[in-house]
Design a protein around this motif. Structure first.
Motif, PDB file in Angstrom:
ATOM      1  N   LEU A  23       0.985  -1.017   0.658  1.00 58.69           N
ATOM      2  CA  LEU A  23       0.234  -0.072  -0.157  1.00 58.69           C
ATOM      3  C   LEU A  23       0.837   0.637   0.012  1.00 58.69           C
ATOM      4  CD1 LEU A  23      -2.836  -1.143   2.769  1.00 58.69           C
ATOM      5  CD2 LEU A  23      -2.687  -0.554   0.263  1.00 58.69           C
ATOM      6  N   LEU A  24       2.036   1.277   0.637  1.00 55.57           N
ATOM      7  CA  LEU A  24       3.279   3.079   0.579  1.00 55.57           C
ATOM      8  C   LEU A  24       3.304   2.190  -0.295  1.00 55.57           C
ATOM      9  CD1 LEU A  24       4.415   1.744   4.739  1.00 55.57           C
ATOM     10  CD2 LEU A  24       2.619   3.559   3.578  1.00 55.57           C
ATOM     11  N   ALA A  25       3.772   1.267  -1.138  1.00 56.40           N
ATOM     12  CA  ALA A  25       4.302   2.317  -3.090  1.00 56.40           C
ATOM     13  C   ALA A  25       4.046   1.924  -3.687  1.00 56.40           C
ATOM     14  CB  ALA A  25       5.210   0.312  -2.937  1.00 56.40           C
ATOM     15  N   PHE A  26       2.660   1.547  -2.962  1.00 53.48           N
ATOM     16  CA  PHE A  26       1.707   2.670  -4.236  1.00 53.48           C
ATOM     17  C   PHE A  26       0.693   3.455  -3.782  1.00 53.48           C
ATOM     18  CE2 PHE A  26      -3.212   3.543  -4.753  1.00 53.48           C
ATOM     19  CZ  PHE A  26      -2.964   3.180  -6.295  1.00 53.48           C
ATOM     20  N   ALA A  27       1.035   3.792  -3.062  1.00 53.81           N
ATOM     21  CA  ALA A  27       0.458   5.511  -2.089  1.00 53.81           C
ATOM     22  C   ALA A  27       2.272   6.403  -2.129  1.00 53.81           C
ATOM     23  CB  ALA A  27       0.209   5.250  -1.122  1.00 53.81           C
ATOM     24  N   THR A  28       3.078   6.506  -2.335  1.00 55.44           N
ATOM     25  CA  THR A  28       4.337   6.398  -2.969  1.00 55.44           C
ATOM     26  C   THR A  28       4.547   7.021  -4.358  1.00 55.44           C
ATOM     27  OG1 THR A  28       5.715   5.908  -1.217  1.00 55.44           O
ATOM     28  CG2 THR A  28       7.127   7.000  -2.937  1.00 55.44           C
ATOM     29  N   GLY A  34      -5.793   4.660   2.557  1.00 57.15           N
ATOM     30  CA  GLY A  34      -6.090   6.518   2.300  1.00 57.15           C
ATOM     31  C   GLY A  34      -5.249   7.357   1.499  1.00 57.15           C
ATOM     32  N   ALA A  35      -4.070   6.875   2.292  1.00 59.05           N
ATOM     33  CA  ALA A  35      -2.962   7.769   1.460  1.00 59.05           C
ATOM     34  C   ALA A  35      -3.237   7.588  -0.470  1.00 59.05           C
ATOM     35  CB  ALA A  35      -2.101   6.857   1.504  1.00 59.05           C
ATOM     36  N   GLY A  36      -2.828   9.154  -0.973  1.00 55.97           N
ATOM     37  CA  GLY A  36      -2.937   8.601  -2.356  1.00 55.97           C
ATOM     38  C   GLY A  36      -4.527   8.580  -2.455  1.00 55.97           C
ATOM     39  N   MET A  37      -5.606   8.706  -1.641  1.00 54.38           N
ATOM     40  CA  MET A  37      -6.889   8.801  -2.058  1.00 54.38           C
ATOM     41  C   MET A  37      -7.153  10.295  -3.026  1.00 54.38           C
ATOM     42  SD  MET A  37     -10.058   8.413  -0.051  1.00 54.38           S
ATOM     43  CE  MET A  37     -10.022  10.116   0.865  1.00 54.38           C
TER      44      MET A  37
END
Length: 264
Positions: free
Chosen positions: A107-112, A165-168
């Motif tokens: 999820l962090l990789a996708f949002a970053t 949530g991150a990147g939403m």
């Protein structure tokens, strides 16, 4: 909660509030701070949503004039955000700490990656709008967010927002632009309103489920509010491109850390 935990929560919340007020990406600071303070993954994510919730409401209120002009689209999109946000929040609670911990690095990789690519996404969307306008210069701009495809796209983005949530916000702006909304201020206004709807329903879901660590949440809420208030002043000293680079660097470092930390 130790003094070190309090410091981590305050620093993470302040950085999140400041980043969100200028460039976005605040969850890259606040969510890992919750984890570092010893909060279990699911509770950390739920508590992070509650702590950042007032900021989303304030952002939506700031665009109330633009929203009045788009009231024909608000009901359908709000229902999609409500349904998707609730589904995402319930998925998070159902996943449990072990499964969610496995997903954190991905999820962090996708949002970053999404945050890093947001200028290119914005440029592509602008080019797409200009080509469409050139192809039919006499036609008035139309928005198709109340179509089935637009509604489903908003619902899917909201599920992601409720789950992590991150990147939403970036996903939401892209889906709204593709759905037909032309004016950037209107897109941003809709994004802020729908984000606040997603956060509101997930906050209600998490509170009802008892998935909130209130001591950590209340400290972060105060710190994030202070960070948001001072964010504009800090931005005058740290230019936007540099702040974006800091957020991306933090996201990349955290992604690498959690990939190595997560077993299997």
């Amino acid at each position: 909660m130790t003094a070190v935990d309090i410091v981590l929560i305050v620093l993470g919340g302040f950085a999140a509030g400041a980043a969100n007020s200028v460039a976005g990406g605040g969850s890259f600071f606040s969510f890992p701070a919750m984890l570092a303070a010893g909060v279990p993954p699911v509770v950390a994510n739920a508590s992070n949503s509650v702590a950042l919730w007032p900021g989303s409401l304030a952002a939506a209120w700031g665009y109330r004039a633009e929203l009045v002009r788009m009231r024909a689209h608000l009901l359908g999109l709000s229902v999609a955000a409500l349904a998707g946000g609730m589904a995402g929040g319930l998925l998070l609670l159902a996943a449990g700490d072990a499964q969610f911990a496995q997903l954190i690095p991905w999820l962090l990789a996708f949002a970053t990656g999404l945050f890093a690519a947001s200028p290119q996404i914005a440029a592509w969307l602008k080019s797409r709008r200009e080509r469409r306008a050139a192809a039919d210069a006499t036609a008035a701009p139309t928005a198709h967010s109340n179509s089935v495809a637009g509604w489903l796209a908003q619902c899917l983005v909201s599920v992601y927002g409720g789950f992590f949530g991150a990147g939403m916000g970036i996903l939401m702006m892209a889906s709204l632009s593709i759905a037909g909304h032309e004016d950037l201020h209107e897109v941003n206004a809709l994004k802020n309103l729908l984000s606040s709807v997603v956060y509101s329903i997930t906050v209600a879901t998490f509170i009802t489920a008892g998935a909130i660590s209130w001591p950590h949440t209340l400290i972060m809420l105060v710190a994030a509010s202070a960070g948001g208030y001072l964010g504009v002043r800090l931005a005058r000293r740290l230019q936007g491109p540099w702040l974006r680079r800091v957020v991306i660097a933090v996201g990349a470092a955290l992604t690498a850390y959690y990939f190595f930390k997560t077993p299997g």
